[in-house]
Design an enzyme around this catalytic site. Structure first.
Site, PDB file in Angstrom:
ATOM      1  N   CYS A 265       0.465  -1.463   0.056  1.00  0.00           N
ATOM      2  CA  CYS A 265      -0.119  -0.268  -0.259  1.00  0.00           C
ATOM      3  C   CYS A 265       0.836   1.296   0.172  1.00  0.00           C
ATOM      4  O   CYS A 265       1.774   0.932   1.223  1.00  0.00           O
ATOM      5  CB  CYS A 265      -0.917   0.007   1.552  1.00  0.00           C
ATOM      6  SG  CYS A 265      -1.715   1.307   1.980  1.00  0.00           S
TER       7      CYS A 265
ATOM      8  N   CYS B  51      -0.915   3.977  -6.187  1.00  0.00           N
ATOM      9  CA  CYS B  51      -1.919   3.493  -5.421  1.00  0.00           C
ATOM     10  C   CYS B  51      -1.837   1.593  -5.714  1.00  0.00           C
ATOM     11  O   CYS B  51      -2.444   1.726  -7.182  1.00  0.00           O
ATOM     12  CB  CYS B  51      -3.178   4.019  -5.359  1.00  0.00           C
ATOM     13  SG  CYS B  51      -4.306   3.030  -4.458  1.00  0.00           S
TER      14      CYS B  51
HETATM   15  N1  DGL Z   1      -4.284   0.564  -2.445  1.00  0.00           N
HETATM   16  C1  DGL Z   1      -3.568   1.573  -1.039  1.00  0.00           C
HETATM   17  C2  DGL Z   1      -2.273   2.494  -1.976  1.00  0.00           C
HETATM   18  O1  DGL Z   1      -1.536   1.983  -2.871  1.00  0.00           O
HETATM   19  C3  DGL Z   1      -5.069   2.658  -0.578  1.00  0.00           C
HETATM   20  C4  DGL Z   1      -6.020   2.564  -0.849  1.00  0.00           C
HETATM   21  C5  DGL Z   1      -6.804   3.455  -0.598  1.00  0.00           C
HETATM   22  O2  DGL Z   1      -7.308   2.879   0.698  1.00  0.00           O
HETATM   23  O3  DGL Z   1      -6.914   4.697  -0.386  1.00  0.00           O
HETATM   24  O4  DGL Z   1      -1.728   3.576  -1.433  1.00  0.00           O
END
Ligand code: DGL
Length: 260
Positions: A75, A185
C-alpha cells in the site's frame, strides 16, 4: 512441519495489495503468504497520516502474531505514513514498502510527461515530495489524485460506466501531455485495462508491483530465507462480508486456498 516464522505478511487498506501479491506469487511460488486486507477501514488515502500510521501498526501487529520472516507493505499510502515506524518497531524483520514507480518512468521517458496517479495522502506526503524532487528537473510530472477509484475497486465495479466516466473526466486535462502514467496506488492496476483504453497505446502504464516483489526476493535471498515450498496463500480481511474474500480470490486469479 513449517516453522512458525515462515510466512511473508502482505497488507493493504483493502483488496488493492492483491495486485502486489500476484507479482510476489509469480516470482516466489514456493513461499507461504498471508495477506491481510483492511477493507473495514478503507480507504486509507483520505485519512490523516496519524490514522494511517495507527491502522498500519495494528495490522502489522496482527500479522506478526502469525510468525513472519518478512512484511510487504503493499500500500503506497501506508508506506508513506508508516514505513519508518514499522522499521523502528520491528528492527530485525525484512520490511519492504511499495512506492510510486517514478524512477522507472523517468528512466524510460527522459524529458517526457509523467502522470502519477495516487491517493491524496501519498501525493501530499513528504516521501513523495522527495521522490518528485529527484526527477522534476528531468521530466514534467503531473500529480493525479484518484480516491474514488479505490472505492470502485473495493466494490468490484471496475467494468462499469460509472468508472469509465469518472476516469475520462479525470484524464481530460492531461490529453496529449503524458508519455507514461504511474499507478501509485495498488488498487489501480485492477483498472489498468480501462485506463489504457481511455489514454490510448501511446501512454505507457507502469506500477511498482513487480519492483516490490523483486526487492522482497532479493532481501530474502540475501538473508538466506528463500523457501522452496510448498507455497501457500492465506487471505484475511477485517471486513466480515464473504463477498470481500470472494473478490480477493478473484483478483488474485487463483482458486481459494485458506481464509479466516
Ligand atoms: N491501495 C492503497 C495504496 O496503494 C491505498 C488505497 C486507499 O485505501 O486509499 O495507496
Amino acid at each position: 512441519m513449517n516453522r512458525i516464522e515462515d510466512y511473508i505478511g502482505v497488507f493493504d487498506s483493502g483488496v488493492g495489495g492483491i495486485s502486489v501479491l500476484r507479482h510476489l506469487r509469480r516470482l516466489m511460488p514456493g513461499e507461504r503468504f498471508i495477506y491481510y486486507g483492511d477493507s473495514a477501514n478503507a480507504p486509507y488515502g483520505t485519512r490523516t497520516k496519524e490514522e494511517v500510521k495507527c491502522l498500519s501498526l495494528a495490522v502489522a501487529e496482527k500479522l506478526m502474531a502469525r510468525g513472519l520472516k518478512a512484511l510487504v507493505v503493499a500500500c503506497n499510502t501506508a508506506t508513506s505514513a508508516a514505513i519508518g515506524d514499522l522499521r523502528e518497531r520491528y528492527p530485525d524483520l525484512i520490511i519492504v514498502g511499495i512506492e510510486p514507480a517514478l524512477k522507472l518512468a523517468a528512466d524510460r521517458f527522459p524529458g517526457g510527461g509523467i502522470g502519477v496517479m495516487a491517493t491524496p495522502m501519498t501525493l501530499r506526503e513528504e516521501k513523495f515530495a522527495r521522490l518528485m524532487h529527484r526527477y522534476e528537473s528531468e521530466c514534467s510530472i503531473y500529480k493525479i489524485p484518484a480516491p474514488r477509484l479505490v472505492e470502485i475497486v473495493e466494490h468490484g465495479l471496475v467494468d462499469t460506466r460509472q468508472n469509465i466516466n469518472m476516469l475520462q473526466k479525470l484524464f481530460d486535462p492531461y490529453r496529449g501531455r503524458l508519455d507514461a502514467l504511474v499507478l501509485g496506488c495498488t488498487h489501480y492496476p485492477f483498472s489498468s485495462h480501462t485506463i489504457g483504453k481511455i489514454l490510448g497505446p501511446q501512454v505507457e502504464i507502469l506500477d511498482g508491483g513487480d519492483g516490490t516483489a523483486r526487492e522482497t526476493r532479493r532481501r530474502l535471498e540475501e538473508a538466506g530465507l528463500l523457501s522452496e515450498g510448498p507455497g501457500e496463500v492465506i487471505i484475511e480481511n477485517s471486513c466480515p462480508s464473504p463477498q470481500i474474500l470472494e473478490l480477493s480470490w478473484r483478483l488474485l486469479g487463483q482458486p481459494r486456498e485458506r481464509e479466516k
